[in-house]
Every structure is written in structure tokens, then in C-alpha cells.
Design a protein around this motif. Structure first.
Motif, mmCIF file in Angstrom:
data_model
loop_
_atom_site.group_PDB
_atom_site.id
_atom_site.type_symbol
_atom_site.label_atom_id
_atom_site.label_comp_id
_atom_site.label_asym_id
_atom_site.label_seq_id
_atom_site.Cartn_x
_atom_site.Cartn_y
_atom_site.Cartn_z
ATOM 1 N N ASP A 184 45.707 55.402 73.773
ATOM 2 C CA ASP A 184 45.219 54.080 74.395
ATOM 3 C C ASP A 184 46.094 53.425 75.257
ATOM 4 O OD1 ASP A 184 42.766 54.750 72.990
ATOM 5 O OD2 ASP A 184 43.656 53.687 71.052
ATOM 6 N N VAL A 185 45.500 52.672 76.068
ATOM 7 C CA VAL A 185 46.258 51.944 77.244
ATOM 8 C C VAL A 185 46.629 50.603 76.379
ATOM 9 C CG1 VAL A 185 46.354 50.642 79.399
ATOM 10 C CG2 VAL A 185 45.192 53.097 79.009
ATOM 11 N N LEU A 186 48.009 50.294 76.521
ATOM 12 C CA LEU A 186 48.379 49.005 75.775
ATOM 13 C C LEU A 186 47.904 47.713 76.767
ATOM 14 C CD1 LEU A 186 50.228 47.829 73.610
ATOM 15 C CD2 LEU A 186 52.056 47.689 75.496
ATOM 16 N N LYS A 187 47.043 46.873 76.412
ATOM 17 C CA LYS A 187 46.486 45.814 77.007
ATOM 18 C C LYS A 187 47.057 44.383 76.445
ATOM 19 C CE LYS A 187 42.152 48.376 77.140
ATOM 20 N NZ LYS A 187 40.572 48.486 77.057
ATOM 21 N N TYR A 188 47.974 44.375 75.521
ATOM 22 C CA TYR A 188 48.525 43.001 75.247
ATOM 23 C C TYR A 188 49.311 42.329 75.930
ATOM 24 C CZ TYR A 188 46.744 44.434 70.652
ATOM 25 O OH TYR A 188 45.979 45.072 69.450
ATOM 26 N N GLN A 237 51.033 64.205 56.509
ATOM 27 C CA GLN A 237 50.060 63.932 57.647
ATOM 28 C C GLN A 237 49.640 62.483 57.080
ATOM 29 O OE1 GLN A 237 46.496 66.202 58.522
ATOM 30 N NE2 GLN A 237 45.335 64.495 58.081
ATOM 31 N N ASN A 238 49.652 61.713 58.001
ATOM 32 C CA ASN A 238 49.364 60.210 58.032
ATOM 33 C C ASN A 238 48.350 59.684 58.959
ATOM 34 O OD1 ASN A 238 51.359 59.556 55.660
ATOM 35 N ND2 ASN A 238 52.627 60.150 57.170
ATOM 36 N N SER A 239 47.415 58.674 58.530
ATOM 37 C CA SER A 239 46.603 58.251 59.626
ATOM 38 C C SER A 239 47.320 57.113 60.130
ATOM 39 C CB SER A 239 45.238 57.847 58.932
ATOM 40 O OG SER A 239 44.398 58.741 58.478
ATOM 41 N N VAL A 240 47.208 56.864 61.376
ATOM 42 C CA VAL A 240 47.657 55.479 62.230
ATOM 43 C C VAL A 240 46.592 54.584 62.710
ATOM 44 C CG1 VAL A 240 49.885 56.925 62.751
ATOM 45 C CG2 VAL A 240 47.967 56.927 64.158
ATOM 46 N N MET A 241 46.851 53.250 62.764
ATOM 47 C CA MET A 241 46.073 52.580 63.224
ATOM 48 C C MET A 241 45.903 52.357 64.693
ATOM 49 S SD MET A 241 44.432 50.932 60.408
ATOM 50 C CE MET A 241 43.882 49.703 61.093
ATOM 51 N N GLY A 242 46.838 52.569 65.445
ATOM 52 C CA GLY A 242 46.598 52.557 67.047
ATOM 53 C C GLY A 242 47.896 53.297 67.610
ATOM 54 N N VAL A 243 47.718 53.945 68.733
ATOM 55 C CA VAL A 243 48.624 54.853 69.436
ATOM 56 C C VAL A 243 48.399 54.559 70.922
ATOM 57 C CG1 VAL A 243 49.490 57.104 69.886
ATOM 58 C CG2 VAL A 243 48.282 56.933 67.610
ATOM 59 N N TYR A 244 49.429 53.950 71.656
ATOM 60 C CA TYR A 244 49.475 53.644 72.859
ATOM 61 C C TYR A 244 50.416 54.398 73.664
ATOM 62 C CZ TYR A 244 46.965 49.854 70.423
ATOM 63 O OH TYR A 244 46.249 49.014 69.640
ATOM 64 N N GLY A 245 49.953 54.593 74.887
ATOM 65 C CA GLY A 245 50.935 55.598 75.800
ATOM 66 C C GLY A 245 50.233 56.545 76.239
ATOM 67 N N ASP A 246 50.758 57.616 77.039
ATOM 68 C CA ASP A 246 50.179 58.704 77.772
ATOM 69 C C ASP A 246 49.440 59.468 76.973
ATOM 70 O OD1 ASP A 246 49.504 60.317 80.039
ATOM 71 O OD2 ASP A 246 51.576 61.532 79.611
ATOM 72 N N GLY A 247 48.174 59.797 77.142
ATOM 73 C CA GLY A 247 47.165 60.558 76.268
ATOM 74 C C GLY A 247 46.370 59.861 75.309
#
Length: 285
Positions: free
Chosen positions: A281-285, A269-279
Motif C-alpha cells: 500500500d501507499v503511505l497516505k498519512y 507466521q503472523n498477520s500484519v495490520m498494514g504494510v506500506y512500501g514498494d509492492g
């Protein structure tokens, strides 16, 4: 259609709880202690102490003017949740200020901390549901359109000026300092709540009963996953590996299921800084 309606109803219900918490923090702890917070609520509180007009009325009027300004500058891009948020906040502030006339706690520092915690937690809940209570973030968006100034700096500047104005109302530095303390507590609590609510983990699961585990993750937690083929180099046997990303709060049921059907499974198990996609966060870059 029914599932979408239930989801929206739940979102508005959670937002309402957050707005109630924020309103209670202001009316039960900050206003009775004569502490001016940031944002439009702070302006409404200043108006209350100067003129006696209840905060809910001036809060609604100021936000209405800001929305008209924003529509003229940015276009009609404000969602229903923003209108709902500022309307309910105005109502809750008005009702609670009628019901709560004295501070619940006598200690002014404790009122500052408790009020800031409740306000920050309430706003964090609202923001997490995609809502807004209007306020100085509208000013920030308008300024950002015409000047290359980040919205965060504009909001911070507005809060500093609003809280600083308390000196001219009460003619004492301690009230102003307590206002800045409450502003810091609100900001810290919002960040802590949002980071905790959106924290995700990546899981790698090696198990002979991968199909049963994959079905559980897919159907019970409604999360996607990928099953990879691999080779255990020590045994030289073919193995299956599940890779999935879930919210931190969703991990506990998965661990319980793994323990139930395959206690010998190997898990990373690893913590991740950001997850983007369905379900996520929305990618805003």
C-alpha cells in the motif's frame, strides 16, 4: 514497457469483470424486484421507474455532470480508470437491462442479498484495481473541499436519501427497507473483499537451506526479504533467519517450497495490520 502494458491490460480486464458483476447484480436482482440501491445507480433506478428512461443512459448523464462539477471545483485530477469505469458501467447497464426483463429469483429478500453481494464484490474488484465508477464519491470529494465533513459521511448521507426516496416512488416501506438491507450488504461485501485481498503476513523462516529459499521468494514470488544472522541459544550455533512480508495468497507456494527442500525448517507466521512500501500500500498519512 511490455510488462507494464501487460499489467495495465490485466488491470483493465479485471476491472471489466467487476463492472460486469455489478451491472448484473443491479439488472438481474435489484431492478426487477423494484429495490433502489445507493449511489448514482440508485438515482438512475428511481428515474427509470418514474420516467421509463433506461438506467444506463441516466447513469452516464449524471456521472458526466458530476465529473464536470468536480473538474471545476477540484481541477482535472480524474484518471483514465474513472472515465473507463463509468463508461463501461453505463454500457453494461443499458445492454443488460435490455436482455434481462424479469427477476431470476422470485423471492424479494433473496434478490436483495444476491444483488447486494454481486454489487459489493464487483465494486470491491474495481476498487482493488485502483478504479472507480464515479458516483457519489465525487460529491463527497467536492463537499470535503469546502466543508470539514468526511467523505464517508457524505456518501452515507447520499445513500440514505436516495434509498429513502423509493418510498415516494412505490409508496411502501418494505421496498425502502430492502434498499437499506442491500446497501448494508454492498458495504460489508466491499470491506470483506478489500480486507481479504490486501491482507498480508509476516514470515520468519529458520533453515539451513536459506539461500535456496531466499532465491525462490525473491524470484518466484517477486517479494523482497532480509536475511539475519542469529544464534541458536540451545545449540550455541550460528543460524540464518529469513524475514519477509507477502500477501496472504502468496504464502501457499512458499510453504510448499519449504516442505520440498527443507521439511525441518522452523517457520513463524503472523498477520500484519498494514504494510506500506514498494509492492504494497501507499503511505497516505
Amino acid at each position: 514497457m511490455k510488462q507494464k502494458f501487460v499489467g495495465e491490460f490485466r488491470s483493465y480486464l479485471i476491472m471489466t469483470v467487476g463492472l460486469l458483476m455489478y451491472s448484473f447484480g443491479v439488472t438481474a436482482f435489484l431492478i426487477p424486484s423494484k429495490i433502489i440501491g445507493g449511489g448514482v445507480t440508485g438515482i438512475a433506478t428511481v428515474i427509470y421507474f418514474v420516467t421509463g428512461v433506461k438506467t444506463g443512459y441516466s447513469y452516464f448523464l449524471i456521472n458526466s455532470l458530476l465529473i464536470l462539477l468536480a473538474i471545476r471545483s477540484l481541477g482535472a485530477s480524474f484518471g483514465v480508470k474513472t472515465i473507463y469505469g463509468l463508461s463501461m458501467m453505463s454500457l453494461f447497464l443499458s445492454v443488460m437491462q435490455q436482455l434481462i426483463t424479469t427477476a431470476i429469483v422470485d423471492d424479494i429478500f433473496l434478490n436483495t442479498i444476491l444483488g447486494g453481494l454481486l454489487c459489493g464484490l464487483g465494486l470491491g474488484i474495481v476498487f482493488n484495481e485502483g478504479g472507480s465508477s464515479g458516483g457519489t464519491d465525487i460529491i463527497a470529494m467536492v463537499v470535503n473541499k469546502y466543508r470539514n465533513i468526511s467523505p464517508g459521511k457524505v456518501i452515507l448521507l447520499c445513500d440514505v436519501v436516495i434509498i429513502g426516496s423509493s418510498y415516494f416512488v412505490f409508496h411502501t416501506l418494505d421496498k425502502m427497507v430492502y434498499g437499506y438491507v442491500s446497501m448494508w450488504v454492498v458495504s460489508y461485501t466491499i470491506d470483506a473483499y478489500l480486507n481479504g485481498a490486501k491482507q498480508s503476513i509476516q514470515m520468519f523462516i529458520f533453515s539451513e537451506k536459506y539461500e535456496e529459499l531466499a532465491d525462490f521468494i525473491n524470484h518466484e514470488t517477486n517479494r523482497g526479504l532480509t536475511v539475519f544472522d542469529g544464534t541458536g541459544w540451545y545449540t550455541k550455533e550460528n543460524v540464518k533467519m529469513i524475514m519477509t512480508v507477502v500477501r496472504k495468497r502468496e504464502a501457499a507456494p512458499i510453504f510448499r517450497k519449504i516442505k520440498e527442500i527443507d521439511p525441518n525448517a522452523f517457520i513463524s507466521q503472523n498477520s500484519v495490520m498494514g504494510v506500506y512500501g514498494d509492492g504494497f500500500d501507499v503511505l497516505k498519512y
